[in-house]
Write a protein that holds these residues in place. Sequence first.
Motif, PDB file in Angstrom:
ATOM      1  N   MET A  30      -5.171   3.312   6.539  1.00 60.28           N
ATOM      2  CA  MET A  30      -4.672   1.824   7.072  1.00 60.28           C
ATOM      3  C   MET A  30      -3.025   1.729   7.198  1.00 60.28           C
ATOM      4  N   VAL A  31      -2.326   2.541   6.185  1.00 54.00           N
ATOM      5  CA  VAL A  31      -0.775   2.609   6.243  1.00 54.00           C
ATOM      6  C   VAL A  31      -0.384   3.349   7.472  1.00 54.00           C
ATOM      7  N   ALA A  32      -1.084   4.529   7.715  1.00 50.54           N
ATOM      8  CA  ALA A  32      -0.855   5.208   8.884  1.00 50.54           C
ATOM      9  C   ALA A  32      -1.039   4.572  10.081  1.00 50.54           C
ATOM     10  N   GLU A  33      -1.923   3.457  10.176  1.00 49.66           N
ATOM     11  CA  GLU A  33      -2.097   2.747  11.509  1.00 49.66           C
ATOM     12  C   GLU A  33      -1.377   1.527  11.436  1.00 49.66           C
ATOM     13  N   LYS A  34      -0.628   1.378  10.330  1.00 55.42           N
ATOM     14  CA  LYS A  34       0.110  -0.065  10.331  1.00 55.42           C
ATOM     15  C   LYS A  34      -0.854  -1.267  10.340  1.00 55.42           C
TER      16      LYS A  34
ATOM     17  N   GLY B  52      -5.760  -5.787   8.365  1.00 54.36           N
ATOM     18  CA  GLY B  52      -6.803  -4.936   7.689  1.00 54.36           C
ATOM     19  C   GLY B  52      -6.636  -4.940   6.114  1.00 54.36           C
ATOM     20  N   LEU B  53      -5.011  -4.726   5.994  1.00 53.30           N
ATOM     21  CA  LEU B  53      -4.874  -4.758   4.356  1.00 53.30           C
ATOM     22  C   LEU B  53      -4.887  -5.922   3.717  1.00 53.30           C
ATOM     23  N   GLN B  54      -4.480  -7.025   4.619  1.00 54.91           N
ATOM     24  CA  GLN B  54      -4.539  -8.492   4.056  1.00 54.91           C
ATOM     25  C   GLN B  54      -6.168  -8.803   3.636  1.00 54.91           C
TER      26      GLN B  54
ATOM     27  N   ALA C 116       0.794  -1.372  -0.038  1.00 54.58           N
ATOM     28  CA  ALA C 116      -0.095   0.055  -0.129  1.00 54.58           C
ATOM     29  C   ALA C 116       0.868   1.351   0.104  1.00 54.58           C
ATOM     30  N   ARG C 117       2.095   1.277   0.865  1.00 54.81           N
ATOM     31  CA  ARG C 117       2.698   2.331   0.929  1.00 54.81           C
ATOM     32  C   ARG C 117       3.299   2.920  -0.495  1.00 54.81           C
ATOM     33  N   ARG C 118       3.769   1.598  -1.119  1.00 52.72           N
ATOM     34  CA  ARG C 118       4.273   1.804  -2.612  1.00 52.72           C
ATOM     35  C   ARG C 118       3.483   2.393  -3.666  1.00 52.72           C
ATOM     36  N   ILE C 119       2.097   2.012  -3.521  1.00 53.67           N
ATOM     37  CA  ILE C 119       1.138   2.518  -4.342  1.00 53.67           C
ATOM     38  C   ILE C 119       0.674   4.039  -3.872  1.00 53.67           C
TER      39      ILE C 119
ATOM     40  N   ASN D  32     -11.580   7.338  -2.781  1.00 54.07           N
ATOM     41  CA  ASN D  32     -11.916   6.511  -1.680  1.00 54.07           C
ATOM     42  C   ASN D  32     -11.018   5.625  -1.346  1.00 54.07           C
ATOM     43  N   PHE D  33     -10.590   4.655  -2.337  1.00 58.61           N
ATOM     44  CA  PHE D  33      -9.643   3.670  -2.387  1.00 58.61           C
ATOM     45  C   PHE D  33      -8.196   4.387  -1.878  1.00 58.61           C
ATOM     46  N   VAL D  34      -7.720   5.548  -2.344  1.00 56.30           N
ATOM     47  CA  VAL D  34      -6.431   6.175  -1.848  1.00 56.30           C
ATOM     48  C   VAL D  34      -6.702   6.539  -0.427  1.00 56.30           C
TER      49      VAL D  34
END
Length: 495
Positions: free
Chosen positions: A444-448, A452-454, A413-416, A436-438
């Motif tokens: 979710m990246v901020a919260e690590k 949830g991302l999986q 997600a961070r790379r995207i 909305n996707f971004v």
Amino acid sequence: MSLVAVGTGFLLIMTTPSLRQAFHLAYRRIKNSELLIEAKNSMRFLGTVGFREHSQSYVSLTDPGEGHIFGTTRRARWMAGAIVHNEHLERPKGIPRGEIGSYRIPEIVDFACVRLHVGAQAPTTAYVGRFPHTAATRNLEHEFLAATNIVKASLNKFFDLGAAECKVSMDDLTTSQMLKYMHALTTVPRKRLQYLSAAFNINPAGGSVTDDAVDGHPVELSTPMAICRRGIQLAAQGGFDKVTFDGASDTYPSVPVIRQLSFAQALELVHEAHSVGLVTYMSAGFTFKNIKDAVYTGVDGIGLGGAQILRYMDKTTGMHGPYTEENIDRIKVERGDAEKSVRGRGALLLARLDHMHFEGSLTMEEAAIRIPLYHALSRQDVTAIEHILKEEPAAGHVLSIFCDGKQPYVGRARRILRSEAPLLRQGVTDDAVWVNFVQMLTRMVAEKDEVGLQELYPEPTWTRIRAAYRKAIGDDTVGDRMKYFQGEPCYALKM
């Protein structure tokens, strides 16, 4: 001997009576079926292609178990950038593969003991084996239920003990049978980062593999490249995570697989597999001098073990002697020297570019250097590789990205999110959907939020965005066939 805790594993070093007693009590727990309830949580996964710690090409140190317990795990440095792989390699001289497999499943108690020693220090993996025919007729339709349940029971126990990956051979099956088999095995409960690997042998016992999975017109795949190219798509379509290119034959020790293929062919296979999201592995016959050639392909795992490199062997009988863990330092030096070279650094960059191509996180500028780099590596053109590494700003941008560590989906997600216009954005016609996707990924990246991302990855929003991206860039077909990608929805064949 004594135990020193390292993470959640233990290293054997010198002795005190109390620590030795604790060690043997742990073994007793294992033998009484108290099989390390913490083992699954202490698992270390295989890492993200191009973004793993220590090394892009992990050395897969192979032994049935005892060599790992008394050898591999005695030094923490031996496990850094390594896979602790468990399987039997020994095959008595003169006995063909039809009678005894080139590789065989390890004892489950031995694997549990290895897990006790390794803990989270390195990925611990196991070979499960060929399709276990249960009747003399070898009628797969009649055998399928019992045979697959036997294999699934084995997989379940290995994964419960914290296996990062289990390897399953596709030997002696047609491609439609392979798909049916793989789809059945993917129902085994496992964590998302516990992988299934499909092993394709480039020297099939019958001389060819019958490809009957498409269009009802079977064809025979008789060359290593035809088998491996098809194997990449089968592994992805079958729902597996990793593809193994294996070069074992009826001779032992094996001819190194990297010598059975040309360098350009080996690079092509790794490049194509990475581009569809698969982890890669090569096995059979590796010696010290072959390690660098594998590193130059960017392969994720190099199978090392047996008589060529990690065991003494009786040349008359083919039987193995003691484990030679003292060779691990030399293995690491060979790998490290290759990785520091221009070709090695180019291979790492290509692995990153291919994986980012799969996930859609490349920018236009980064995508523009991917295929030229692949061709330069294939030609072994050191000058052209070095020019890309030094003169192309996009190369520096990609190589400066942090490794994923234990959070591969956060890393993805961070790379995207690095760019306002990653290629994944192509194909999305509704701006609100992308915004909305971004916003979801950013939060979710901020919260690590790795879990949830999986869970978000296979959901319709992200899945549709990936499909639209691949269609927009023309990467959704292979010739006139649908192209399959790791982790994407696919359909099982009705047989």
